[in-house]
Design an enzyme around this catalytic site. Structure first.
Site, short mmCIF file in Angstrom:
data_model
loop_
_atom_site.label_atom_id
_atom_site.label_comp_id
_atom_site.label_asym_id
_atom_site.label_seq_id
_atom_site.Cartn_x
_atom_site.Cartn_y
_atom_site.Cartn_z
N GLU A 292 0.49 -0.95 -0.26
CA GLU A 292 0.24 0.18 -0.19
C GLU A 292 0.52 1.39 0.41
O GLU A 292 2.02 1.34 0.39
CB GLU A 292 -0.81 -0.39 1.08
CG GLU A 292 -1.87 -1.14 1.09
CD GLU A 292 -3.14 -1.03 1.95
OE1 GLU A 292 -4.19 -1.63 2.08
OE2 GLU A 292 -2.63 -0.40 3.39
N CYS B 139 -1.11 6.46 10.26
CA CYS B 139 -0.03 5.15 10.67
C CYS B 139 -0.50 4.30 10.92
O CYS B 139 -1.62 3.72 11.95
CB CYS B 139 0.65 6.05 11.84
SG CYS B 139 1.83 7.27 10.63
#
Ligand code: SAH
Length: 376
Positions: free
Chosen positions: A119, A363
């Protein structure tokens, strides 16, 4: 925490590849993308092409962003044919493309082979000035940090330099814009794929390549000290971040396996060496997890570490995931922690925003599929 324990790697959902294997390159066919100018020169010579063609190929790939060999019109037709015959010019394959409804973040899933997903995330700043792409360096990760979704995936290998760079080429094409900053903070541990990562970073920095300045590129490690030391010895010019996440050795080991092999005291030594020998600040990242690392004593110990390192910054990040059984800190808890930290250190503290949470693009969320409501 107990919930996290029951989530073994084997228990992670299997990803289905959308084709992909046809794009896997046989090793013996050289891939043009990802090569340095010197490597392209060697390739040209081995193919019987003039050495100066390498510069034209290099510019065509990274500056002009050509997507097939017919676009390299500075080359002779014969040269193009030769390259078509003896080299490959592949792309990683786009899978999902998710756009945040809350901010301008977009998360892209790419296939780099059968059942191999990675990703990359496009993160524009609110004011539009800074446009960051967060890229992956490995397919999954071996580190298994307890708070990070990527650790739930089965590790499937290192990315090649061309697959690292192609994330940026494709994301920029898909969003119709150029990044001002690149962070190696997606899936994987960059220090475990040191050679390919650094090669990509140098092509990104090179004025004849992507043309980003070295300080617009940030490489982050969970604390693999051997890699940090190599980075220092090579005098690498890029920004560097360490995901510290706990200031006590034993507790750090309990949330980050990497601490067993690369203990905190050695990590802090490497950070000191970095600032001394490279004369630049290093960044400590600190994921804030209530009841785990947000006590006053934790803040004070973190401050002490920051004081011992000559020049550093601290990025505090509220926990984004909830699969762990841990929760995200409240604004007041964050404020308290930062206050205790500020009382004991002069290091700049950045309270990092977490764009892209609604698409699992923030994150620690890479590998969580789709939109948040689907994954709960
Ligand atoms: N392996 C490298 C590169 C990944 S960077 C490293 O650890 O530095 C990913 C960053 O996101 C790290 O700073 C990590 O500490 C942080 N992170 C991981 N999981 C998180 C979570 N659940 N919430 C917030 N930040 C997280």
């Amino acid at each position: 925490m107990n919930r996290r324990k029951s989530l073994s790697r084997e228990g992670a959902p299997k990803r289905l590849a959308k084709g992909g294997s046809s794009k896997q390159m046989k090793e013996e066919i050289p891939v043009l993308k990802g090569k340095t100018k010197k490597e392209l020169e060697e390739l040209c010579v081995s193919l019987g092409l003039e050495k100066y063609r390498a510069a034209q190929i290099y510019t065509g790939i990274y500056k002009s962003r050509y997507t097939n060999l017919d676009q390299f019109t500075t080359l002779s037709k014969e040269a193009r044919e030769k390259l078509k015959q003896h080299t490959s010019f592949p792309e990683i394959e786009l899978g999902r493309d998710l756009a945040s409804k809350e901010d301008g973040t977009r998360k892209f899933t790419f296939y780099v082979g059968e059942n191999k997903e990675i990703e990359a995330v496009w993160i524009p700043s609110g004011d539009g000035g800074r446009k960051t792409i967060c890229i992956s360096s490995q397919i999954g990760c071996t580190l298994n940090c307890k708070f990070c979704a990527t650790g739930l995936l089965e590790y499937k290998g290192n990315l090649h330099t061309w697959q690292i760079l192609d994330q940026i080429l494709q994301v920029e094409r898909l969003v119709g814009d150029r990044a001002t900053n690149i962070v190696f903070m997606g899936m994987g541990e960059p220090m475990h794929n040191y050679f390919s990562v650094m090669k990509a970073a140098h092509i990104l920095r090179d004025q004849e390549g992507f043309g980003l300045g070295a300080l617009r590129i940030t490489i982050s490690t969970a604390g693999v000290t051997t890699g940090i030391n190599r980075f220092i010895e090579n005098k690498e010019p890029f920004n560097f971040a360490i995901s510290l996440n706990h200031p006590n050795p034993n507790s750090r080991s309990s949330i980050m396996d990497v601490n067993d092999k690369h203990p905190l005291d050695k990590l802090v030594e490497s950070a000191k060496r970095f600032t001394k020998e490279l004369d630049r600040a290093i960044t400590f990242e600190y994921v804030m997890i209530p009841d785990v690392n947000m006590g006053r004593d934790n803040a004070e110990r973190l401050a002490k570490i920051s004081r011992s390192v000559n020049k550093c910054k601290i990025n505090v990040i509220p926990l984004n995931t909830d699969f762990t059984g841990w929760r995200r800190p409240t604004d007041d808890e964050v404020k308290d922690f930062v206050m205790h930290l500020k009382a004991k250190t002069t290091a700049p503290i950045l309270n990092r925003r977490s764009p892209g949470r609604d698409i699992n693009g923030a994150c620690g969320m890479l590998a969580l599929k789709g939109i948040r409501s689907e994954t709960r």
